[in-house]
Design a protein around this motif. Structure first.
Motif, mmCIF file in Angstrom:
data_model
loop_
_atom_site.group_PDB
_atom_site.id
_atom_site.type_symbol
_atom_site.label_atom_id
_atom_site.label_comp_id
_atom_site.label_asym_id
_atom_site.label_seq_id
_atom_site.Cartn_x
_atom_site.Cartn_y
_atom_site.Cartn_z
ATOM 1 N N GLU A 141 15.149 3.261 35.587
ATOM 2 C CA GLU A 141 14.819 2.550 36.825
ATOM 3 C C GLU A 141 15.830 1.434 37.014
ATOM 4 O OE1 GLU A 141 11.136 0.457 36.731
ATOM 5 O OE2 GLU A 141 11.618 -0.643 34.904
ATOM 6 N N ASP A 196 11.547 -9.410 37.393
ATOM 7 C CA ASP A 196 10.117 -9.461 37.709
ATOM 8 C C ASP A 196 9.794 -8.722 38.998
ATOM 9 O OD1 ASP A 196 9.767 -10.985 35.454
ATOM 10 O OD2 ASP A 196 9.794 -12.910 36.522
ATOM 11 N N CYS A 197 10.829 -8.322 39.748
ATOM 12 C CA CYS A 197 10.616 -7.613 41.017
ATOM 13 C C CYS A 197 10.696 -6.096 40.849
ATOM 14 C CB CYS A 197 11.654 -8.059 42.045
ATOM 15 S SG CYS A 197 11.697 -9.836 42.350
ATOM 16 N N SER A 198 10.924 -5.613 39.612
ATOM 17 C CA SER A 198 11.162 -4.181 39.405
ATOM 18 C C SER A 198 9.992 -3.331 39.872
ATOM 19 C CB SER A 198 11.448 -3.908 37.923
ATOM 20 O OG SER A 198 12.629 -4.557 37.516
ATOM 21 N N GLY A 199 8.762 -3.800 39.642
ATOM 22 C CA GLY A 199 7.596 -2.989 39.984
ATOM 23 C C GLY A 199 7.479 -2.716 41.465
ATOM 24 N N SER A 200 7.936 -3.656 42.305
ATOM 25 C CA SER A 200 7.797 -3.482 43.752
ATOM 26 C C SER A 200 8.874 -2.592 44.342
ATOM 27 C CB SER A 200 7.837 -4.856 44.438
ATOM 28 O OG SER A 200 9.090 -5.492 44.214
ATOM 29 N N ASN A 218 9.904 0.545 43.066
ATOM 30 C CA ASN A 218 9.569 1.972 42.960
ATOM 31 C C ASN A 218 10.807 2.843 42.793
ATOM 32 O OD1 ASN A 218 7.815 4.189 42.900
ATOM 33 N ND2 ASN A 218 8.028 4.545 45.106
#
Length: 752
Positions: free
Chosen positions: A216, A221-225, A227
């Protein structure tokens, strides 16, 4: 009574200025910026990390500072550090110029699209005065410009294997890489093997251990948003079966021969795939363990490999076998390009070859030329020529190989091409060099052949300007350095009965002169003296334009009277090119340009001197109440009460300010004393300003105007013990002077 917010702010500001004046503090204090609430989202919590994207990119930062006030032209600039928190090359996020009297406000900014990291800091910089706030805390900031799942494949080829499985044999490795993201090398990545994060952060990884691999984009901290999680590639390992191609690793074939390539592992229902120079030439075929190379096929030479796969075996690729042509040799026709043959000329064709025992045969228009069997050929007629070479010294049966074809033509005309040499800009350069670059022979069918190398030294040349011959310019190159020689240039060439004419090149040289304009002032004010622009060049016979802010405002006046603020320039058309002057900027007059370092209503202590300094103007004149000029300096030392006039000059504009000087009373002069001997208020005591000063004379008169006391350097000693008063209450008059000039006067009532 409850004060309004504005009244409270004014009181706070006044108190702050009082403290600053009391303690001598003169520098502004800038505090570090802090994240602020976005007023457009309706919440009340400030951001603690920035995850911006094209869908949302609006953020706010709070900032406050302490007086004194900054300059009216000050800007507050919000800056962002690099990804490591350093400000060696900061990025400007926002700037404001309307907050110079606001001590607590917010910046709005959008995150630049190239920002990605966890250590970004912010700071605020003021321009006037130049000061910088402390840096903020470090924050995570990412601009998420890619928000789709990644796709990975071997070497980023785009070919995802069936079932997402890749098998590695015999301790080999495979490189995995995403293939569907633009500018892939600019990102940071998170690679995983069977759910475990790997240390690699690069675009690609090379792996040899079995497992489920995926990746990915690392947006912190923004990785989850974002996708961006990719597909899975399953890596498995197996043991090599030792696949190889039987025989030598290098094979040489004669024309017409064939050779069978045979894998050393065969049968057992295995699948075979054959490659030549990396491309599949056969398969996949079950039990296809052999492949025939045919030297009778053009392009058979190359590097061959075989790959096996199947149940119970490891997919494996063999080492290469190189197949070459035994009879191949090189032929180079020295005159491969077309040849132009002039009347009565002879040209020589020649060939070189790597054949060890070569024989030659020349051909014209496909027919062999009798006795033309050497490596050179003299030609005096037009046609298409080539040569065949046979090598009888090789291991294979001799076979002739033909060279390329050279076309010998007779021109119908010639064409010249001329061009600028070096850097040339129309109406920008002060010289230009033009030269012949190409000579084309033009055939009867319009075909063109470049014959520059052969014929450039055979032509005679003549340069023309606007159709007329230029004296003594008979070379291939000409240099123009005089603006009066602007125009259209062509080159004429003569060879025997042929005459060639070049294309036309326009030369427009800029003037070498300097055009200068001046003004008698640069500050425009209504009602002031006119500002006039003048040129150092006589414009009588010139075509010219006066311009204001790029727009023509006058084309006939030698001098231009300025009509208002703006940027003025003069343009003269000289030999079809503009000659542009310097720029003169006229600014609008503003009385705030005159700055006083103290209030114009100045209170001083009598007997002392206070200096008032003005700045911003070109010159100054100070006048007293009698309209007398008392100084032409930028400052004046005030020691007397009264009204004064300051006239400051800005070019053709003036500003007048009335300066009021008043004395500060340390305490009032008493007008009643009780001379009763009780030790309280028995004496008439003057302020220190008037007492004990030998230059100050104190005189006291009785009610009949008779002088009863006079003393220079008054010692606060009247009335003396010997003074007698014949009434209960008596009135006296006093006068305080310095150098004959009255300072104070009034009455004294003496009560017994």
């Amino acid at each position: 009574m409850k004060k309004s917010n504005s009244t409270y702010s004014i009181l706070v500001l006044a108190f702050a200025f009082m403290l600053l004046g009391t303690f001598g503090i003169q520098a502004q204090v800038l505090y570090k910026p802090e994240p602020a609430v976005n007023p457009n989202l309706g919440g009340n919590v400030a951001w603690d990390a920035i995850c911006a994207s094209s869908e949302f990119n609006q953020y706010f930062v709070g900032f406050n500072w302490d007086p004194p006030l900054v300059a009216s032209n000050n800007k507050f600039i919000l800056e962002l550090s690099d990804a490591n928190g350093y400000f060696s090359n900061p990025t400007e996020l926002a700037s404001v110029s309307d907050k110079n009297q606001v001590f607590d406000f917010v910046f709005q900014f959008a995150l630049p699209s190239d920002i990605r990291g966890d250590k970004y800091k912010m700071r605020v910089r003021s321009t006037s005065p130049a000061k910088t706030s402390p840096a903020s805390d470090a924050f995570t900031m990412y601009y998420i410009d890619y928000k789709a799942p990644l796709l990975i494949s071997e070497n980023g080829s785009g070919n995802i294997p069936s079932g997402g499985k890749i098998q590695i044999c015999g301790g080999g490795s495979v490189t995995l890489k995403p293939h569907n993201i633009p500018n892939a090398g600019t990102y940071i990545y998170n690679w995983y093997r069977s759910g475990t994060p790997l240390a690699e952060k690069t675009e690609s990884i090379t792996v040899s251990d079995p497992g489920m691999y995926y990746v990915e984009l690392d947006y912190g901290d923004c990785s989850g948003s974002a996708n961006t999680m990719s597909n899975y590639i399953e890596i498995s390992t197996g043991n090599s079966a030792g696949l190889a191609i039987n025989g030598a690793s290098s094979i040489s074939l004669c024309p017409g021969e064939t050779h069978l390539l045979q894998a050393n592992i065969s049968g057992e229902g295995l699948t075979y795939k054959w490659y030549k120079d990396g491309a599949v030439v056969s398969g996949p075929t079950v039990d296809g363990s052999s492949f025939t190379v045919d030297a009778g096929t053009s392009g058979f030479e190359g590097s061959y490999k075989v790959e096996i796969s199947g149940s119970g075996v490891c997919t494996e690729l063999s080492a290469p076998v190189t197949v070459s042509n035994s009879s191949s040799f090189e032929i180079t026709l020295v005159n491969e390009e077309n040849i132009v043959l002039l009347p009565a000329q002879t040209k020589t064709l020649s060939v070189t070859t790597s054949a060890s025992n070569a024989t030659y045969q020349w051909y014209k228009n496909g027919v062999a030329i009798t006795d033309a069997t050497s490596n050179t050929l003299n030609v005096d007629t037009i046609g298409e020529y080539y040569v065949t070479v046979t090598d009888s010294g090789g291991s294979c049966a001799p076979a002739p190989i033909a060279s390329a074809t050279t076309k010998v033509v007779s021109p119908q005309s010639f064409e010249f091409v001329v061009d600028y040499i070096g850097t040339y800009g129309s109406c920008e350069s002060v010289d230009a060099t033009l030269s012949l670059t190409t000579i084309n022979a033009v055939g009867s069918n319009g075909s063109k052949t470049d014959v520059t190398t052969d014929l450039q030294n055979s032509f005679g040349y003549q340069w023309k300007l606007n159709g007329s011959n230029i004296a003594a310019e008979t070379a291939k190159t000409i240099t123009v350095s005089n603006q009066e020689e602007n125009g259209a240039y062509t080159l004429i060439g003569t060879l025997d009965a042929f005459q060639a004419t070049s294309n036309s090149l326009q030369v427009k040289l800029a003037s070498k002169e300097t055009l200068q304009i001046t003004a008698n002032g640069t500050v425009f004010c209504e009602g002031g003296e006119p500002i006039v622009l003048e040129s150092t060049t006589d414009l009588t016979n010139e075509s010219f334009e006066w311009k204001k802010d790029g727009t023509v405002v006058n084309t006939s006046s030698q001098n231009l009277t300025v009509s208002g603020p703006g940027v003025y320039q003069l343009v003269i058309t000289s030999n079809d090119c503009p000659l542009v002057s310097n720029q003169v900027t006229i600014t609008a007059f503003d009385e705030s340009l005159l700055v006083l370092d103290k209030s114009k209503d100045l209170i001083i202590i009598e007997g002392e001197t206070e200096t008032l300094t003005a700045s911003g103007a070109d010159s100054y004149e100070w006048y007293d109440a009698g309209n007398n000029l008392i100084s032409s300096n930028s400052y004046y030392d005030f020691s007397e009460e009264g009204e004064y006039l300051l006239i400051a000059t800005f070019g053709t504009c003036t500003v007048s300010k009335v300066i009021t000087i008043t004395y500060r009373d340390m305490f009032a002069i008493p007008n009643v004393i009780t001379a009763n001997g009780d030790g309280i208020n028995d004496l008439w005591v003057l302020p220190n300003t008037y007492s004990r000063d030998p230059n100050v004379l104190v005189t006291i008169f009785n009610e009949r105007g008779e002088q009863v006391f006079s003393q220079a350097g008054y010692e606060n000693n009247w009335p003396q013990s010997t003074t007698s008063f014949n009434k209960q209450n008596m009135i006296f008059y006093y006068k305080v002077t310095r150098g004959g000039k009255s300072l104070k006067q009034g009455t004294i009532t003496v009560i017994k």
